[in-house]
Design a protein around this motif. Structure first.
Motif, PDB file in Angstrom:
ATOM      1  N   ILE A 190       0.847  -1.207   0.000  1.00  0.00           N
ATOM      2  CA  ILE A 190       0.000   0.000   0.000  1.00  0.00           C
ATOM      3  C   ILE A 190       0.877   1.250   0.000  1.00  0.00           C
ATOM      4  O   ILE A 190       0.568   2.244  -0.649  1.00  0.00           O
ATOM      5  N   MET A 191       2.002   1.173   0.728  1.00  0.00           N
ATOM      6  CA  MET A 191       2.915   2.323   0.760  1.00  0.00           C
ATOM      7  C   MET A 191       3.493   2.597  -0.612  1.00  0.00           C
ATOM      8  O   MET A 191       3.629   3.756  -1.022  1.00  0.00           O
ATOM      9  N   GLY A 192       3.870   1.531  -1.338  1.00  0.00           N
ATOM     10  CA  GLY A 192       4.378   1.695  -2.702  1.00  0.00           C
ATOM     11  C   GLY A 192       3.348   2.407  -3.566  1.00  0.00           C
ATOM     12  O   GLY A 192       3.669   3.342  -4.299  1.00  0.00           O
ATOM     13  N   PHE A 193       2.096   1.988  -3.418  1.00  0.00           N
ATOM     14  CA  PHE A 193       0.999   2.595  -4.168  1.00  0.00           C
ATOM     15  C   PHE A 193       0.833   4.065  -3.772  1.00  0.00           C
ATOM     16  O   PHE A 193       0.721   4.951  -4.633  1.00  0.00           O
ATOM     17  N   ALA A 194       0.859   4.335  -2.453  1.00  0.00           N
ATOM     18  CA  ALA A 194       0.673   5.716  -1.966  1.00  0.00           C
ATOM     19  C   ALA A 194       1.763   6.640  -2.506  1.00  0.00           C
ATOM     20  O   ALA A 194       1.487   7.794  -2.856  1.00  0.00           O
ATOM     21  N   ALA A 195       3.000   6.138  -2.595  1.00  0.00           N
ATOM     22  CA  ALA A 195       4.102   6.968  -3.107  1.00  0.00           C
ATOM     23  C   ALA A 195       3.837   7.366  -4.555  1.00  0.00           C
ATOM     24  O   ALA A 195       4.063   8.515  -4.952  1.00  0.00           O
ATOM     25  N   GLY A 196       3.322   6.422  -5.348  1.00  0.00           N
ATOM     26  CA  GLY A 196       2.987   6.719  -6.741  1.00  0.00           C
ATOM     27  C   GLY A 196       1.862   7.738  -6.842  1.00  0.00           C
ATOM     28  O   GLY A 196       1.905   8.646  -7.668  1.00  0.00           O
ATOM     29  N   VAL A 197       0.862   7.588  -5.959  1.00  0.00           N
ATOM     30  CA  VAL A 197      -0.268   8.526  -5.946  1.00  0.00           C
ATOM     31  C   VAL A 197       0.235   9.943  -5.641  1.00  0.00           C
ATOM     32  O   VAL A 197      -0.149  10.914  -6.303  1.00  0.00           O
ATOM     33  N   LEU A 198       1.128  10.063  -4.654  1.00  0.00           N
ATOM     34  CA  LEU A 198       1.656  11.381  -4.284  1.00  0.00           C
ATOM     35  C   LEU A 198       2.400  12.015  -5.454  1.00  0.00           C
ATOM     36  O   LEU A 198       2.223  13.188  -5.770  1.00  0.00           O
TER      37      LEU A 198
ATOM     38  N   ALA B 187      -7.201  15.613  -1.575  1.00  0.00           N
ATOM     39  CA  ALA B 187      -7.773  14.704  -0.577  1.00  0.00           C
ATOM     40  C   ALA B 187      -7.346  13.262  -0.855  1.00  0.00           C
ATOM     41  O   ALA B 187      -6.997  12.527   0.073  1.00  0.00           O
ATOM     42  N   ILE B 188      -7.333  12.857  -2.141  1.00  0.00           N
ATOM     43  CA  ILE B 188      -6.889  11.497  -2.483  1.00  0.00           C
ATOM     44  C   ILE B 188      -5.441  11.293  -2.038  1.00  0.00           C
ATOM     45  O   ILE B 188      -5.095  10.280  -1.438  1.00  0.00           O
ATOM     46  N   ALA B 189      -4.607  12.308  -2.315  1.00  0.00           N
ATOM     47  CA  ALA B 189      -3.187  12.202  -1.925  1.00  0.00           C
ATOM     48  C   ALA B 189      -3.052  12.080  -0.418  1.00  0.00           C
ATOM     49  O   ALA B 189      -2.236  11.298   0.089  1.00  0.00           O
ATOM     50  N   VAL B 190      -3.867  12.840   0.314  1.00  0.00           N
ATOM     51  CA  VAL B 190      -3.767  12.833   1.773  1.00  0.00           C
ATOM     52  C   VAL B 190      -4.305  11.515   2.346  1.00  0.00           C
ATOM     53  O   VAL B 190      -3.649  10.866   3.160  1.00  0.00           O
ATOM     54  N   ILE B 191      -5.499  11.097   1.862  1.00  0.00           N
ATOM     55  CA  ILE B 191      -6.100   9.870   2.394  1.00  0.00           C
ATOM     56  C   ILE B 191      -5.179   8.679   2.129  1.00  0.00           C
ATOM     57  O   ILE B 191      -4.981   7.823   2.986  1.00  0.00           O
ATOM     58  N   SER B 192      -4.575   8.639   0.929  1.00  0.00           N
ATOM     59  CA  SER B 192      -3.772   7.472   0.562  1.00  0.00           C
ATOM     60  C   SER B 192      -2.475   7.366   1.361  1.00  0.00           C
ATOM     61  O   SER B 192      -1.918   6.302   1.496  1.00  0.00           O
ATOM     62  N   HIS B 193      -1.976   8.490   1.883  1.00  0.00           N
ATOM     63  CA  HIS B 193      -0.730   8.350   2.667  1.00  0.00           C
ATOM     64  C   HIS B 193      -0.956   8.480   4.166  1.00  0.00           C
ATOM     65  O   HIS B 193      -0.056   8.184   4.950  1.00  0.00           O
ATOM     66  N   ASP B 194      -2.156   8.909   4.576  1.00  0.00           N
ATOM     67  CA  ASP B 194      -2.354   9.178   5.997  1.00  0.00           C
ATOM     68  C   ASP B 194      -2.304   7.943   6.889  1.00  0.00           C
ATOM     69  O   ASP B 194      -2.008   8.051   8.071  1.00  0.00           O
ATOM     70  N   PHE B 195      -2.552   6.770   6.297  1.00  0.00           N
ATOM     71  CA  PHE B 195      -2.455   5.591   7.159  1.00  0.00           C
ATOM     72  C   PHE B 195      -1.000   5.382   7.593  1.00  0.00           C
ATOM     73  O   PHE B 195      -0.740   4.856   8.663  1.00  0.00           O
TER      74      PHE B 195
END
Ligand SMILES: [Zn+2]
Length: 241
Positions: free
Chosen positions: A31-39, A135-143
């Motif tokens: 999920i972290m790998g995915f979140a980094a791409g989203v950011l 918001a997508i960027a924040v939600i995806s990395h906030d965990f």
């Protein structure tokens, strides 16, 4: 109002991250790998084009924004490393860890999460597209923020009960940050500077916090694929909204 509703999703994201921190971390790396791409995608496919559009519309100079962007990157780098330096310094003198280091680090994360919420709120002051994507960027990395809050508290010998209290503050911070932006509107010029600063800050946590953490135990093609997928997904989303 949508900003507040979306920031409630960050509450859930942060809280789940914190609760997962105690359990199996392996799937979280994906999920972290995915979140980094989203950011990465949100910074370059959404925030920067929006900034450029605002700059052209109002005829602003580029320099202020680029300085704000680099500052967003460096301020968080310095804050994070200052806490880490203090940490390693303490270790030279004593083997044991100090609960107050955990608290200082957790407070820094809570400040960061508040900024996440302000970013969502100000994004909505530009347009609902920018607001939703921020918001997508924040939600995806906030965990990962929630996870780090709990990990920092526990590894520095704070009780699990105390860790949960700080997790709760960290989860509430983006909601309060988003709510605070309802109290004021800022000038287009300041908005461009803030978005630049926020872009630098997202870039830093994506590239320097989340991506290394995603590969900290072992690298896998799955993780790398999810990073590319995250960035590509944001590219596609930004073509449609
Ligand atoms: Zn965050």
């Amino acid at each position: 109002m949508i900003a507040i509703l979306l920031s409630l999703a960050t509450f859930v994201s942060t809280f789940f991250g914190g609760l997962f921190a105690i359990k199996n971390k392996d799937r979280l790396h994906l999920i972290m790998g995915f979140a980094a791409g989203v950011l990465l995608g949100v910074v370059f496919f959404d925030i920067l084009p929006e900034i450029i559009e605002q700059i052209q519309e109002h005829n602003f100079g580029l320099t202020g924004m680029t300085v704000a962007l680099v500052m967003g990157f460096l301020v968080f780098h310095i804050l994070e490393k200052a806490i880490a330096l203090h940490h390693s310094h303490e270790d030279e003198y004593a083997e044991h860890k100090h609960p107050h280091i955990g608290i200082a680090s957790a407070l820094a994360l809570i400040g960061h999460s508040f900024m996440d919420g302000v970013g969502i709120g100000l994004g909505f002051q530009v347009s609902s597209q920018v607001g939703i994507l921020v918001a997508i960027a924040v939600i995806s990395h906030d965990f990962t923020d929630g996870m780090n809050t709990v990990t920092l508290m526990l590894t520095n010998k704070n009780s699990p009960a105390k860790a949960k209290v700080f997790l709760l503050f960290d989860a509430l911070a983006p909601v309060l940050g988003a709510a605070s932006t309802l109290l004021f509107t800022i000038s287009p010029h300041f908005l461009v500077l803030y978005l630049g600063f926020f872009a630098g800050f997202l870039l830093y946590i994506g590239a320097s916090d989340i991506l290394p953490e995603a590969h900290s135990k072992h690298s896998s093609w799955k993780t790398i694929f999810l990073t590319v997928f995250g960035a590509a997904l944001i590219f596609v989303i930004t073509r449609f909204i």
